[in-house]
Write a protein that holds these residues in place. Sequence first.
Motif, PDB file in Angstrom:
ATOM      1  N   LYS A   4      52.501  31.534  41.368  1.00 44.49           N
ATOM      2  CA  LYS A   4      51.947  31.926  40.676  1.00 44.49           C
ATOM      3  C   LYS A   4      51.878  32.516  38.925  1.00 44.49           C
ATOM      4  O   LYS A   4      52.308  31.395  38.895  1.00 44.49           O
ATOM      5  N   VAL A   5      50.691  32.693  38.505  1.00 40.75           N
ATOM      6  CA  VAL A   5      49.837  32.861  37.484  1.00 40.75           C
ATOM      7  C   VAL A   5      49.771  34.598  37.003  1.00 40.75           C
ATOM      8  O   VAL A   5      50.156  35.744  37.031  1.00 40.75           O
ATOM      9  N   SER A   6      51.075  34.658  35.387  1.00 43.59           N
ATOM     10  CA  SER A   6      51.395  35.986  35.304  1.00 43.59           C
ATOM     11  C   SER A   6      50.690  35.857  34.085  1.00 43.59           C
ATOM     12  O   SER A   6      50.483  35.540  32.447  1.00 43.59           O
ATOM     13  N   VAL A   7      49.604  36.823  34.365  1.00 42.43           N
ATOM     14  CA  VAL A   7      49.099  37.780  32.988  1.00 42.43           C
ATOM     15  C   VAL A   7      49.069  38.778  32.267  1.00 42.43           C
ATOM     16  O   VAL A   7      49.681  40.052  32.700  1.00 42.43           O
ATOM     17  N   ILE A   8      49.032  38.679  30.881  1.00 45.36           N
ATOM     18  CA  ILE A   8      49.942  39.650  29.949  1.00 45.36           C
ATOM     19  C   ILE A   8      48.759  40.143  29.293  1.00 45.36           C
ATOM     20  O   ILE A   8      47.953  39.507  28.357  1.00 45.36           O
ATOM     21  N   VAL A   9      49.009  41.822  29.335  1.00 47.96           N
ATOM     22  CA  VAL A   9      47.271  41.961  28.287  1.00 47.96           C
ATOM     23  C   VAL A   9      48.218  43.788  27.691  1.00 47.96           C
ATOM     24  O   VAL A   9      48.537  44.220  28.234  1.00 47.96           O
ATOM     25  N   PRO A  10      48.404  43.065  26.428  1.00 51.81           N
ATOM     26  CA  PRO A  10      48.443  43.879  25.520  1.00 51.81           C
ATOM     27  C   PRO A  10      47.311  45.416  25.289  1.00 51.81           C
ATOM     28  O   PRO A  10      46.320  44.998  25.308  1.00 51.81           O
ATOM     29  N   ILE A  11      47.862  46.652  25.142  1.00 50.49           N
ATOM     30  CA  ILE A  11      47.230  47.830  25.308  1.00 50.49           C
ATOM     31  C   ILE A  11      47.429  48.377  24.181  1.00 50.49           C
ATOM     32  O   ILE A  11      48.724  48.608  24.389  1.00 50.49           O
ATOM     33  N   PHE A  12      46.221  48.328  23.330  1.00 52.95           N
ATOM     34  CA  PHE A  12      46.561  49.500  22.590  1.00 52.95           C
ATOM     35  C   PHE A  12      44.977  49.945  21.522  1.00 52.95           C
ATOM     36  O   PHE A  12      44.517  49.616  21.683  1.00 52.95           O
ATOM     37  N   LYS A  13      44.947  51.816  22.009  1.00 52.83           N
ATOM     38  CA  LYS A  13      43.320  51.902  21.348  1.00 52.83           C
ATOM     39  C   LYS A  13      42.335  51.282  22.034  1.00 52.83           C
ATOM     40  O   LYS A  13      41.426  50.858  21.484  1.00 52.83           O
ATOM     41  N   VAL A  14      42.489  51.430  23.314  1.00 52.00           N
ATOM     42  CA  VAL A  14      41.315  50.441  23.466  1.00 52.00           C
ATOM     43  C   VAL A  14      40.303  51.094  25.026  1.00 52.00           C
ATOM     44  O   VAL A  14      39.770  50.208  25.862  1.00 52.00           O
ATOM     45  N   THR A  82      57.278  36.684  35.617  1.00 49.08           N
ATOM     46  CA  THR A  82      57.849  35.866  36.826  1.00 49.08           C
ATOM     47  C   THR A  82      57.293  34.493  37.248  1.00 49.08           C
ATOM     48  O   THR A  82      57.568  33.714  38.052  1.00 49.08           O
ATOM     49  N   GLY A  83      55.476  34.097  36.897  1.00 54.47           N
ATOM     50  CA  GLY A  83      55.463  33.066  37.014  1.00 54.47           C
ATOM     51  C   GLY A  83      55.181  31.863  36.860  1.00 54.47           C
ATOM     52  O   GLY A  83      56.030  31.797  35.465  1.00 54.47           O
ATOM     53  N   ILE A  84      54.277  30.858  37.555  1.00 56.99           N
ATOM     54  CA  ILE A  84      54.748  29.130  36.845  1.00 56.99           C
ATOM     55  C   ILE A  84      53.939  29.203  35.521  1.00 56.99           C
ATOM     56  O   ILE A  84      54.263  28.591  34.660  1.00 56.99           O
ATOM     57  N   PHE A  85      52.918  30.021  35.824  1.00 59.09           N
ATOM     58  CA  PHE A  85      52.817  29.868  34.513  1.00 59.09           C
ATOM     59  C   PHE A  85      51.518  30.680  33.980  1.00 59.09           C
ATOM     60  O   PHE A  85      51.880  32.349  34.475  1.00 59.09           O
ATOM     61  N   THR A  86      52.021  31.405  32.666  1.00 60.45           N
ATOM     62  CA  THR A  86      50.878  32.683  31.793  1.00 60.45           C
ATOM     63  C   THR A  86      49.814  32.093  30.926  1.00 60.45           C
ATOM     64  O   THR A  86      49.633  31.880  30.714  1.00 60.45           O
ATOM     65  N   LEU A  87      49.229  33.611  31.508  1.00 59.92           N
ATOM     66  CA  LEU A  87      47.772  33.858  30.395  1.00 59.92           C
ATOM     67  C   LEU A  87      48.365  35.362  29.605  1.00 59.92           C
ATOM     68  O   LEU A  87      48.119  36.062  30.326  1.00 59.92           O
ATOM     69  N   PHE A  88      47.486  34.188  28.566  1.00 59.17           N
ATOM     70  CA  PHE A  88      47.520  36.602  27.959  1.00 59.17           C
ATOM     71  C   PHE A  88      45.959  36.501  27.907  1.00 59.17           C
ATOM     72  O   PHE A  88      45.050  35.637  27.388  1.00 59.17           O
TER      73      PHE A  88
END
Length: 343
Positions: A4-14, A82-88
Amino acid sequence: MLPKVSVIVPIFKVEKYLKRCVDSILNQTYTNLEVILVDDGSPDNCGEIVDGYEQADSRIKVIHKENGGLSDARNFGVKIATGIFTLFVDSDDWLELNMIEELVHASLSFKADIVQSAFYYAYDDYLLFDNRYFTKDDTPLVLDNQALMTELVINERVKNFAWGKLYKTSLIQDLPFKKGVLFEDVFWAHHVMQRVQTYVIIHNPLCYYFQRNDSIVATYTPRNLDIIKGLKERHCFIGKFYGELANDSYQLLLKNIFIHYNLLLANRSKDKDGLLRKDLHKYVKDHFIEFNESASNNHVLQKQLYLFNIHPLFHTLYLIVNKFLRIARFQSKTSKLERINLS
């Protein structure tokens, strides 16, 4: 099953860009994803948009929080990953639909701790690809720790950006981003890279780094000096653990001081008493011997150092004269990047 890959997306005024970003993640050819959308107290309709996505796709987790900045939003995402990998992924950027599949494949093939993808600088009607060091068809570059740290300090082939890289989640879970600063990646990257045994760069551009039209001169504030603080912190780290790279670290710090001195000069209303410029000048004078030694193999930088040390305006005039000479000789300011027109 593939990890599993966790993809993290911070969001502000977009609000304007959010759908393009999230859709490029959800439509990936690699489907074992956990997509963490962190609404960082965005005052527009981003909160409602991400709630709609969460209802429509079970892979999505939404966090709503008070505004705390990009670092804080990323940290919240990492806590629940919870992913084995993380992508920002930054919320105004977007991905090629095979990006995650390619990164995971490279990580598993090379047993890599981090895989970095090439990228496009994306403008409204054209793209730029940095082909100064690699072409898109080159075989992946594999770096050990020493080579990686060298490249990180030089900051040409290995970028300080947190995005555009697939990380083993275990590598970064206990290394939060520094809160309350700009250029947070500069404060963070070297701590991560110290832990890396194998780092892979793939040269096919798989993500789009969106370039907004705002001029850095027009939007410049004293907070931009956080990058100098970050580079000073990193220089101390380099001196302690990778002493042989100290000269390269000093060179990058010096170049950034020159850049930000002139940006402050162009924004004198934001440095009315010139105190910030005086602090930069004093730091260079106080460390002149070290800077001079570090620039001994770079005669152009060394010349700039001497002029800046005498008086920063001599350095500024030197840059202006050289700019006009380049124009007169039809020389490009930087190496030309490959341009792809979109219309």
